[in-house]
Design a protein around this motif. Structure first.
Motif, PDB file in Angstrom:
ATOM      1  N   ARG A  34       0.966  -1.074  -0.053  1.00 23.11           N
ATOM      2  CA  ARG A  34      -0.147   0.051  -0.011  1.00 23.11           C
ATOM      3  C   ARG A  34       0.839   1.331   0.030  1.00 23.11           C
ATOM      4  O   ARG A  34       0.383   2.192  -0.756  1.00 23.11           O
ATOM      5  CB  ARG A  34      -0.789   0.190   1.268  1.00 23.11           C
ATOM      6  CG  ARG A  34      -2.073  -1.015   1.281  1.00 23.11           C
ATOM      7  CD  ARG A  34      -2.968  -1.165   2.416  1.00 23.11           C
ATOM      8  NE  ARG A  34      -3.565  -0.038   2.670  1.00 23.11           N
ATOM      9  CZ  ARG A  34      -4.244   0.366   3.569  1.00 23.11           C
ATOM     10  NH1 ARG A  34      -4.111  -0.618   4.745  1.00 23.11           N
ATOM     11  NH2 ARG A  34      -4.821   1.315   3.955  1.00 23.11           N
ATOM     12  N   GLN A  35       1.981   1.111   0.846  1.00 25.50           N
ATOM     13  CA  GLN A  35       2.887   2.361   0.843  1.00 25.50           C
ATOM     14  C   GLN A  35       3.617   2.670  -0.666  1.00 25.50           C
ATOM     15  O   GLN A  35       3.689   3.700  -0.966  1.00 25.50           O
ATOM     16  CB  GLN A  35       4.031   2.143   1.744  1.00 25.50           C
ATOM     17  CG  GLN A  35       3.486   2.425   3.316  1.00 25.50           C
ATOM     18  CD  GLN A  35       4.552   2.007   4.419  1.00 25.50           C
ATOM     19  OE1 GLN A  35       5.591   2.516   3.898  1.00 25.50           O
ATOM     20  NE2 GLN A  35       4.174   1.521   5.394  1.00 25.50           N
TER      21      GLN A  35
ATOM     22  N   GLN B 172       2.133   1.791  -3.446  1.00 26.02           N
ATOM     23  CA  GLN B 172       1.304   2.570  -4.458  1.00 26.02           C
ATOM     24  C   GLN B 172       1.167   3.825  -4.166  1.00 26.02           C
ATOM     25  O   GLN B 172       1.077   4.900  -5.019  1.00 26.02           O
ATOM     26  CB  GLN B 172      -0.114   1.715  -4.132  1.00 26.02           C
ATOM     27  CG  GLN B 172      -0.119   0.313  -4.570  1.00 26.02           C
ATOM     28  CD  GLN B 172      -0.146   0.349  -6.061  1.00 26.02           C
ATOM     29  OE1 GLN B 172       0.745   0.080  -6.599  1.00 26.02           O
ATOM     30  NE2 GLN B 172      -1.176   0.484  -6.784  1.00 26.02           N
ATOM     31  N   ALA B 173       1.152   4.367  -2.737  1.00 24.19           N
ATOM     32  CA  ALA B 173       1.120   5.624  -2.324  1.00 24.19           C
ATOM     33  C   ALA B 173       2.375   6.591  -2.999  1.00 24.19           C
ATOM     34  O   ALA B 173       2.029   7.349  -3.548  1.00 24.19           O
ATOM     35  CB  ALA B 173       0.831   5.887  -1.011  1.00 24.19           C
ATOM     36  N   ARG B 174       3.415   5.966  -2.728  1.00 21.55           N
ATOM     37  CA  ARG B 174       4.595   6.638  -3.180  1.00 21.55           C
ATOM     38  C   ARG B 174       4.625   6.740  -5.063  1.00 21.55           C
ATOM     39  O   ARG B 174       5.151   7.812  -5.378  1.00 21.55           O
ATOM     40  CB  ARG B 174       5.891   5.780  -2.896  1.00 21.55           C
ATOM     41  CG  ARG B 174       6.557   6.336  -1.612  1.00 21.55           C
ATOM     42  CD  ARG B 174       7.772   5.605  -1.301  1.00 21.55           C
ATOM     43  NE  ARG B 174       8.159   4.262  -1.790  1.00 21.55           N
ATOM     44  CZ  ARG B 174       7.568   3.100  -1.253  1.00 21.55           C
ATOM     45  NH1 ARG B 174       6.966   3.345  -0.019  1.00 21.55           N
ATOM     46  NH2 ARG B 174       7.856   1.928  -1.723  1.00 21.55           N
TER      47      ARG B 174
ATOM     48  N   SER C 276       2.071   7.165  -6.635  1.00 24.40           N
ATOM     49  CA  SER C 276       0.928   7.977  -6.776  1.00 24.40           C
ATOM     50  C   SER C 276      -0.210   7.221  -7.790  1.00 24.40           C
ATOM     51  O   SER C 276      -0.872   7.437  -8.483  1.00 24.40           O
ATOM     52  CB  SER C 276       1.234   9.155  -7.722  1.00 24.40           C
ATOM     53  OG  SER C 276       2.081  10.184  -6.999  1.00 24.40           O
TER      54      SER C 276
ATOM     55  N   SER D 241      -3.800   5.240  -7.677  1.00 26.78           N
ATOM     56  CA  SER D 241      -4.848   5.360  -6.862  1.00 26.78           C
ATOM     57  C   SER D 241      -5.515   4.115  -6.566  1.00 26.78           C
ATOM     58  O   SER D 241      -6.293   3.758  -5.783  1.00 26.78           O
ATOM     59  CB  SER D 241      -5.874   6.325  -7.753  1.00 26.78           C
ATOM     60  OG  SER D 241      -6.172   5.776  -9.096  1.00 26.78           O
TER      61      SER D 241
ATOM     62  N   GLU E  63      -5.794  -0.247  -5.642  1.00 28.23           N
ATOM     63  CA  GLU E  63      -5.290  -1.227  -4.793  1.00 28.23           C
ATOM     64  C   GLU E  63      -4.196  -1.651  -5.470  1.00 28.23           C
ATOM     65  O   GLU E  63      -4.123  -2.167  -6.733  1.00 28.23           O
ATOM     66  CB  GLU E  63      -6.317  -2.038  -4.278  1.00 28.23           C
ATOM     67  CG  GLU E  63      -7.409  -1.746  -3.480  1.00 28.23           C
ATOM     68  CD  GLU E  63      -6.850  -1.216  -2.139  1.00 28.23           C
ATOM     69  OE1 GLU E  63      -5.802  -1.619  -1.901  1.00 28.23           O
ATOM     70  OE2 GLU E  63      -7.666  -0.569  -1.504  1.00 28.23           O
TER      71      GLU E  63
END
Length: 182
Positions: free
Chosen positions: A34-35, A37-39, A41, A43, A45
């Protein structure tokens, strides 16, 4: 008959502790993905992102987990999909085929490991996966290096969180049952 009964008892003891490891492992790896994916950018899953480039078997496992999670009929929470992914799925995310793609991110799930070498995690996890499958199929484990597998379990827990080793061993029956071997 004594050895057969003892084998059942030690398998049961290991299965309890392996269950704790599996849940901690999947939560730690899911958090790292999840981290990631966030790094990046992203959106969606991680398990829905085609850019992750998982092996065909892993993609099939995700599809099957989603199907099992959706069987209840209501909206499928992501946590249910994660919980439906098998121990083997998580074990194979830590395989050499992902050493250059996923491992740099997944290594963070093991902040207390002495090095960031993939084999430090992959090798004990392979042995524990094999043990877990033998237990799940009611095969004998009496002839295996069970103290070594206990140590593998403790090592992996400790690599994730040293407090997890103490928490799991506080209720573990492994050492007591090992001491009762006929």
């Amino acid at each position: 008959m004594d050895l057969y009964c003892w084998n059942s008892a030690i398998a049961s003891a290991f299965f309890e502790d392996l269950g704790h490891l599996e849940i901690m492992l999947r939560n730690a790896l899911d958090d790292r993905l999840r981290q990631r994916q966030a790094r990046r950018s992203r959106s969606q899953e991680w398990f829905d992102d085609p850019s992750l480039r998982l092996a065909t078997k892993a993609q099939t496992d995700i599809t099957e987990a989603r199907r099992r999670a959706a069987a209840a009929g209501a909206a499928t929470p992501r946590g249910k999909i994660i919980a439906e992914l098998t121990f083997g799925f998580w074990r194979f995310l830590l395989a050499r085929q992902y050493q250059t793609t996923l491992w740099p991110d997944l290594a963070g799930a093991f902040p207390h490991a002495p090095t960031r070498a993939l084999t430090l995690v992959e090798n004990p996890l392979k042995r524990l996966h094999k043990l877990r499958n033998r237990i799940a199929h009611h095969e004998g484990i009496w002839h295996l290096d069970l103290p070594g597998r206990r140590d593998d379990l403790h090592d992996l827990l400790g690599f994730m969180d040293p407090g997890a080793v103490a928490w799991v061993t506080a209720s573990s029956r492994i050492d007591a049952v090992l001491g009762q071997r006929p």
